[in-house]
Design a protein around this motif. Sequence first.
Motif, PDB file in Angstrom:
ATOM      1  N   SER A   1       0.839  -1.201   0.000  1.00  0.00           N
ATOM      2  CA  SER A   1       0.000   0.000   0.000  1.00  0.00           C
ATOM      3  C   SER A   1       0.872   1.248   0.000  1.00  0.00           C
ATOM      4  O   SER A   1       0.574   2.232  -0.671  1.00  0.00           O
ATOM      5  CB  SER A   1      -0.919   0.047   1.223  1.00  0.00           C
ATOM      6  OG  SER A   1      -1.608  -1.145   1.332  1.00  0.00           O
TER       7      SER A   1
ATOM      8  N   ASP B   1       0.953   4.297  -2.625  1.00  0.00           N
ATOM      9  CA  ASP B   1       0.757   5.684  -2.194  1.00  0.00           C
ATOM     10  C   ASP B   1       1.883   6.581  -2.707  1.00  0.00           C
ATOM     11  O   ASP B   1       1.644   7.706  -3.152  1.00  0.00           O
ATOM     12  CB  ASP B   1       0.697   5.779  -0.665  1.00  0.00           C
ATOM     13  CG  ASP B   1      -0.598   5.190  -0.128  1.00  0.00           C
ATOM     14  OD1 ASP B   1      -1.537   4.998  -0.948  1.00  0.00           O
ATOM     15  OD2 ASP B   1      -0.677   4.904   1.072  1.00  0.00           O
TER      16      ASP B   1
ATOM     17  N   GLU C   1       1.592   9.758  -5.136  1.00  0.00           N
ATOM     18  CA  GLU C   1       1.997  11.090  -4.694  1.00  0.00           C
ATOM     19  C   GLU C   1       3.070  11.694  -5.607  1.00  0.00           C
ATOM     20  O   GLU C   1       2.979  12.855  -5.996  1.00  0.00           O
ATOM     21  CB  GLU C   1       2.510  11.014  -3.248  1.00  0.00           C
ATOM     22  CG  GLU C   1       2.792  12.393  -2.652  1.00  0.00           C
ATOM     23  CD  GLU C   1       3.206  12.297  -1.189  1.00  0.00           C
ATOM     24  OE1 GLU C   1       2.890  11.284  -0.524  1.00  0.00           O
ATOM     25  OE2 GLU C   1       3.866  13.247  -0.708  1.00  0.00           O
TER      26      GLU C   1
END
Length: 350
Positions: free
Chosen positions: A285, A289, A293
């Motif tokens: 995860s 992420d 980003e």
Amino acid sequence: MVNIFESSKRQGNIIRNEDVLNYEYVPKILPFREGQVQEIAESIKPMLEERKGTNLFIFGAPGIGKTASIRWVLRELDEHTDEIIPLYVNCWNLKTKYFIFMEMANKLKISFITGKSAEHVLQQLVYRLKDKKIVFVFDEVDKAEDSDFLYQIIESFPKSTILLASNARDYTVNMDPRIKSRIMIRSLEFKPYTISEINKILFERVKLALKSDVLDPSLIKQISNVTYNKGDIRVGLFILREAAKSAESKSKKKIEEGDVLAILRELENATTTLADEEKLTKDESMILDVIKEFGNDVAGAIYEHYTKKGGLLSYRSFKRYIERLVNLGILKSESTSAGFRGQSSRISIA
Ligand SMILES: Nc1ncnc2c1ncn2[C@@H]1O[C@H](COP(=O)(O)OP(=O)(O)OP(=O)(O)O)[C@@H](O)[C@H]1O
Ligand SMILES: [Mg+2]
């Protein structure tokens, strides 16, 4: 103003018992798995007569009742006798044998100060379980990073029965020869459900989960078709739960086709499958992420962001994780033109 949590109290017209639609829920009857359930039980039964059980390797595609069948049998066993101790471990997030042994210790409520070695934890397990008959279950066994734990379990608990479960049909073929020669394991295949079996399974769950006559059989059929195409019963359970919640939150008396279609659209747009999402590890995860980003980049650059965010994986493990996410179809990897450090790959969200 009404408190925001006020409306969470259930007084709607649709749902009888939402828990029944949880993936972990094991129904009292498991239609179409009677044969497999019987075989699992037969592998354990000799232990009741002081004989040795049969070790089993249970394999098949995701979401077709492997775990549910094992849990079903363990529940029956638990109701029938105190003589045999079932110890279920899912290896998904437990990479090393230390974590596997710790999980087993936790289940047996053996507590430790942290920092003990895998061998120390195993010793405690042996001490606690000596003279006991045990059925070990290692679910998703192929996800354990090395299979050494299995060797140690076989050696330390010669009278136990071992059940392994996995999606990887060839897990036992590639097994460490030391383990293979000791475990003497039989295989039990789970085949995918047919469309009418899925329909019946979902129909039974609807009877338990929802109030009477809130979902037309024709809509259950539609949900069964989608579930069949994805092959995983979890998809059907997810659609049922979300459509029911959505209809209920709108104070409807029945689930309408529109409620179901809205969930289907959501599923189509999702980048990951339900089974995958449920199983992404913390690091996976985090990797996703970071890419969301900072954008697409080569693995090395993503790794830098990842470590700055506190990620602890080594670069080698990190690359393995990326590989897994690519295999799952969650990430995409495209070769860039050869740069000064040679060929490398650009990683992006698929
Ligand atoms: N025959 C069945 N009757 C009722 N529910 C079922 C049946 N088969 C599967 N289910 C339900 O479908 C969901 C997925 O099943 P399960 O967790 O056993 O899949 P699995 O084969 O172990 O998949 P994975 O390989 O992804 O772990 C569970 O909620 C389970 O209760
Ligand atoms: Mg499972």
